[in-house]
Scaffold this motif. Structure first.
Motif, PDB file in Angstrom:
ATOM      1  N   THR A 138      -9.754  -4.017   1.124  1.00 25.02           N
ATOM      2  CA  THR A 138     -10.872  -3.196   1.838  1.00 25.02           C
ATOM      3  C   THR A 138     -11.271  -5.105   2.490  1.00 25.02           C
ATOM      4  O   THR A 138     -11.480  -4.803   4.190  1.00 25.02           O
ATOM      5  N   CYS A 139     -11.019  -5.977   1.868  1.00 26.97           N
ATOM      6  CA  CYS A 139     -11.911  -6.782   2.490  1.00 26.97           C
ATOM      7  C   CYS A 139     -10.278  -7.164   3.554  1.00 26.97           C
ATOM      8  O   CYS A 139     -11.474  -7.813   4.368  1.00 26.97           O
TER       9      CYS A 139
ATOM     10  N   VAL B  67     -18.682  -2.089   4.689  1.00 30.26           N
ATOM     11  CA  VAL B  67     -18.125  -3.786   3.899  1.00 30.26           C
ATOM     12  C   VAL B  67     -18.688  -4.940   4.205  1.00 30.26           C
ATOM     13  O   VAL B  67     -18.320  -4.655   2.682  1.00 30.26           O
TER      14      VAL B  67
ATOM     15  N   THR C 143       0.272  -0.911   0.482  1.00 30.56           N
ATOM     16  CA  THR C 143      -0.150  -0.086  -0.008  1.00 30.56           C
ATOM     17  C   THR C 143       0.653   1.108   0.085  1.00 30.56           C
ATOM     18  O   THR C 143       0.092   1.789  -0.177  1.00 30.56           O
TER      19      THR C 143
ATOM     20  N   CYS D 145     -11.126 -13.627   2.421  1.00 26.86           N
ATOM     21  CA  CYS D 145     -11.317 -13.087   1.124  1.00 26.86           C
ATOM     22  C   CYS D 145     -10.946 -13.647  -0.268  1.00 26.86           C
ATOM     23  O   CYS D 145     -11.996 -13.542  -1.049  1.00 26.86           O
TER      24      CYS D 145
ATOM     25  N   LEU E  33     -11.737  -5.056  -4.607  1.00 21.76           N
ATOM     26  CA  LEU E  33     -12.286  -5.403  -3.309  1.00 21.76           C
ATOM     27  C   LEU E  33     -10.864  -5.634  -1.845  1.00 21.76           C
ATOM     28  O   LEU E  33     -11.320  -6.183  -1.182  1.00 21.76           O
TER      29      LEU E  33
ATOM     30  N   GLY F 290      -8.219  -6.037   5.030  1.00 19.65           N
ATOM     31  CA  GLY F 290      -8.141  -5.154   6.053  1.00 19.65           C
ATOM     32  C   GLY F 290      -9.637  -4.986   7.118  1.00 19.65           C
ATOM     33  O   GLY F 290      -9.690  -5.271   8.275  1.00 19.65           O
ATOM     34  N   PHE F 291     -10.959  -5.169   6.429  1.00 19.80           N
ATOM     35  CA  PHE F 291     -12.285  -5.261   7.844  1.00 19.80           C
ATOM     36  C   PHE F 291     -12.119  -6.722   7.853  1.00 19.80           C
ATOM     37  O   PHE F 291     -12.162  -6.769   9.049  1.00 19.80           O
TER      38      PHE F 291
END
Length: 188
Positions: free
Chosen positions: A35-36, A79, A14, A107, A32, A38-39
């Motif tokens: 984001t996935c 999310v 990142t 994920c 995604l 991290g979620f």
């Protein structure tokens, strides 16, 4: 100086560049996956506890509302809804229970991250620049790896233990990359 480096079965930085050996920067894809992950890193345990302790009577919106209330994070609720609606409530719950609380695997099962079960990342070089330095000095760790078949999603972990037992660690998500040679440079 002791240096340990691992590349997971699958290999997106990142804040750092991944540069192919021909000098071309690999542009991150808009997807995604980060984001996935991290979620999942932040909320998969909460979701599992909600499912086990409360059960799910409704659908995605009810489950994700419970998560939002439990965590106080509206973003977590958004999310959660996005990912849950993508696969449906039954599959979403099944994947949470089957993923063994591993965010990357979770994920991948959701379809948010690419899978490459034939990934073959091979580390060909690790350099610390400069090779010797004093406490407080700036340094970089340069790692080269090649892959003949490309990689799926994974993680790079670096652990450094200095002569005075001061630990330094780094880990980051590596998204799927096509076959080729790659240079990852991490600076302090």
């Amino acid at each position: 100086l002791f240096l340990a480096l691992m590349v997971g079965s699958s290999v997106a930085l990142t804040n750092h560049a991944i540069v192919k050996s021909n000098g071309k920067v690999v542009a991150p894809r808009l997807d995604l996956c980060p984001t996935c992950i991290g979620f999942a890193d932040d909320f998969i345990n909460d979701l599992l506890n909600i499912i086990l302790n409360t059960g799910v009577i409704g659908g995605c919106s009810e489950l994700c509302q419970l998560l939002e209330e439990k965590t106080g994070s509206q973003l977590a609720g958004v999310v959660c809804n996005l990912l849950c609606d993508y696969v449906g409530i039954e599959e979403f719950i099944k994947i949470i229970q089957d993923s063994d609380l591993d965010p990357i695997y979770y994920c991948e099962l959701l379809g948010a991250c690419p899978i490459n079960d034939n990934g073959d990342a091979e580390i060909t070089s690790v350099k610390v620049i400069p090779p010797k330095f004093h406490k407080g000095a700036h340094f970089a760790i340069e790692t080269l790896f090649i892959s003949k078949t490309g990689t799926g999603t994974g993680q790079i972990d670096i652990a450094v233990i200095t002569v005075d037992d001061f630990p330094y660690g780094y880990d980051d998500l590596i998204q799927s990359v096509p076959p080729g040679g790659y240079n990852i440079t991490i600076t302090d």
